[in-house]
Write a protein that holds these residues in place. Sequence first.
Motif, short mmCIF file in Angstrom:
data_model
loop_
_atom_site.label_atom_id
_atom_site.label_comp_id
_atom_site.label_asym_id
_atom_site.label_seq_id
_atom_site.Cartn_x
_atom_site.Cartn_y
_atom_site.Cartn_z
N ALA A 186 0.63 -1.32 -0.01
CA ALA A 186 -0.01 0.10 0.22
C ALA A 186 1.04 1.39 0.08
CB ALA A 186 -0.63 -0.09 1.26
N GLU A 187 0.60 2.40 -1.01
CA GLU A 187 1.20 3.56 -0.88
C GLU A 187 0.58 4.72 -1.50
OE1 GLU A 187 3.59 3.07 -5.28
OE2 GLU A 187 4.64 2.59 -3.35
N GLU A 188 0.60 5.96 -1.22
CA GLU A 188 -0.17 7.02 -1.54
C GLU A 188 0.19 6.99 -3.19
OE1 GLU A 188 -0.74 11.77 -0.90
OE2 GLU A 188 1.11 10.85 -0.41
N PRO A 189 -0.81 7.16 -4.00
CA PRO A 189 -0.63 7.04 -5.61
C PRO A 189 0.27 8.32 -5.88
CG PRO A 189 -2.95 6.67 -4.97
CD PRO A 189 -2.21 6.88 -3.59
N ILE A 190 0.16 9.42 -5.54
CA ILE A 190 0.73 10.72 -5.77
C ILE A 190 2.19 10.77 -5.39
CG2 ILE A 190 0.70 13.16 -5.89
CD1 ILE A 190 -2.09 13.11 -5.37
N SER A 191 2.37 10.66 -4.11
CA SER A 191 3.86 10.58 -3.69
C SER A 191 4.72 9.34 -3.70
CB SER A 191 3.98 11.16 -2.49
OG SER A 191 3.34 10.18 -1.25
N GLY A 192 4.05 8.10 -3.68
CA GLY A 192 4.60 6.80 -3.55
C GLY A 192 4.96 6.53 -2.10
N LYS A 193 4.59 7.23 -1.12
CA LYS A 193 5.04 7.08 0.28
C LYS A 193 4.39 5.82 0.70
CE LYS A 193 5.88 11.81 1.64
NZ LYS A 193 5.26 12.82 2.23
N ALA A 194 5.04 4.82 1.24
CA ALA A 194 4.47 3.55 2.02
C ALA A 194 3.86 3.59 3.08
CB ALA A 194 5.83 2.48 2.23
N VAL A 195 2.84 2.90 3.21
CA VAL A 195 1.69 3.18 4.40
C VAL A 195 2.24 2.15 5.52
CG1 VAL A 195 -0.57 3.26 4.94
CG2 VAL A 195 0.23 4.01 2.85
N VAL A 196 2.15 2.64 6.63
CA VAL A 196 2.27 1.78 7.82
C VAL A 196 0.87 1.60 8.73
CG1 VAL A 196 3.47 1.47 10.05
CG2 VAL A 196 4.75 2.13 8.38
N PHE A 197 0.42 0.44 8.83
CA PHE A 197 -0.78 0.39 9.46
C PHE A 197 -0.60 0.14 11.08
CE2 PHE A 197 -1.74 -0.58 5.04
CZ PHE A 197 -2.78 -0.15 4.83
N LEU A 198 -1.44 0.69 11.76
CA LEU A 198 -1.38 0.41 13.31
C LEU A 198 -2.59 -0.58 13.48
CD1 LEU A 198 -0.70 3.84 14.95
CD2 LEU A 198 0.91 1.92 14.42
N SER A 199 -2.72 -1.33 14.16
CA SER A 199 -3.97 -2.01 14.71
C SER A 199 -4.89 -1.16 15.74
CB SER A 199 -3.81 -3.22 15.69
OG SER A 199 -3.06 -2.88 17.05
N ALA A 200 -6.15 -1.57 15.91
CA ALA A 200 -7.03 -0.72 16.43
C ALA A 200 -6.62 -0.33 17.82
CB ALA A 200 -8.57 -1.50 16.43
N GLU A 201 -6.33 -1.11 18.61
CA GLU A 201 -5.61 -1.00 20.01
C GLU A 201 -4.39 0.07 19.92
OE1 GLU A 201 -7.04 -1.92 22.75
OE2 GLU A 201 -8.77 -2.55 21.90
N ALA A 202 -3.62 -0.09 19.03
CA ALA A 202 -2.28 0.63 18.98
C ALA A 202 -2.88 1.94 18.57
CB ALA A 202 -1.59 0.15 17.96
N GLY A 203 -3.78 2.12 17.52
CA GLY A 203 -4.33 3.46 17.34
C GLY A 203 -4.99 4.25 18.19
N LYS A 204 -5.60 3.47 19.11
CA LYS A 204 -6.27 4.19 20.42
C LYS A 204 -5.36 4.79 21.35
CE LYS A 204 -10.57 1.10 20.15
NZ LYS A 204 -11.29 0.11 20.93
#
Length: 287
Positions: A186-204
């Motif tokens: 997964a990456e942003e289409p324009i800049s090409g930056k990679a995406v890091v995902f946090l779990s629901a608990e980590a996001g809280k």
Amino acid sequence: MTEYIYGDVLFVINFSMDFIALFICGKIMHFRMNFWRMALAATVGGIYGVASLFFDFGTAGDILVDVLMAMALCFVAHYHGSAGKAFCTTALFAAVSMLMGGAMTALYAKIGKYQAYIQIGGNVHTVFGDIPFGVFAVAALASALITYALQKAAHRKTGAKICRIRITFEEGAYEFTAFVDSGNCAEEPISGKAVVFLSAEAGKRVAGRSGELLLRAAGCVEGKDAKYVRFIPINTVSGYTLVSAIKPKKFEIAARQVFEVRNVLVACDACADDYSGAEALVPGSLL
């Protein structure tokens, strides 16, 4: 036939080529790039490109100096606390330069046949012509083998499935355990930056406005909040969807002990409790 080389033009050409190659390396390695460091490195490369016309250390000596100079440029532009990563960046810089024509031009000049002469500062110097096919074939084979070895080394490095990450938002810094997933593209289409995902608990755990934006669904981003959010299209087992991500103040990743800075976006997956026991999911390309 007499040809003239203008030092200022040669400097600009070398500066531009080195800067572009360093920029491409930074994007591939997901480094957080500093314009002034890259400009300084490209300036050194431009000066070296002009100065190299006046020195001759022999074929082996010239190649050695070129390698050392490439290492110096990469350390100046992309050293982030890991010498090993800087050496890998040097190899990538050489590959990118070769694709752009810079390295092949150097090879052409160093091992080609004598063909013509040019005048530099009133002195006549020799230039080179065609490269023998056998030499070119050996160089191409060596490049392929080196590229294959580097790819295998990179694959072994990403074999460590669990690492630690440190994310700094405006409200503070947080550390999480992260699962390394080579399938996370997964990456942003324009800049090409990679995406890091946090779990629901980590996001809280993320406080303040950053936490609110992380937990907000893409369809619920409205008004002035939209300028802080990037929308990422992803393909899951349930089909295509859109997630919102934000840019942290700083992101660092450590496969072992040393944290290294990367340029990424962070999103929260409200449907994930964890990732194989880890609190976050990072793409293998960040290691």
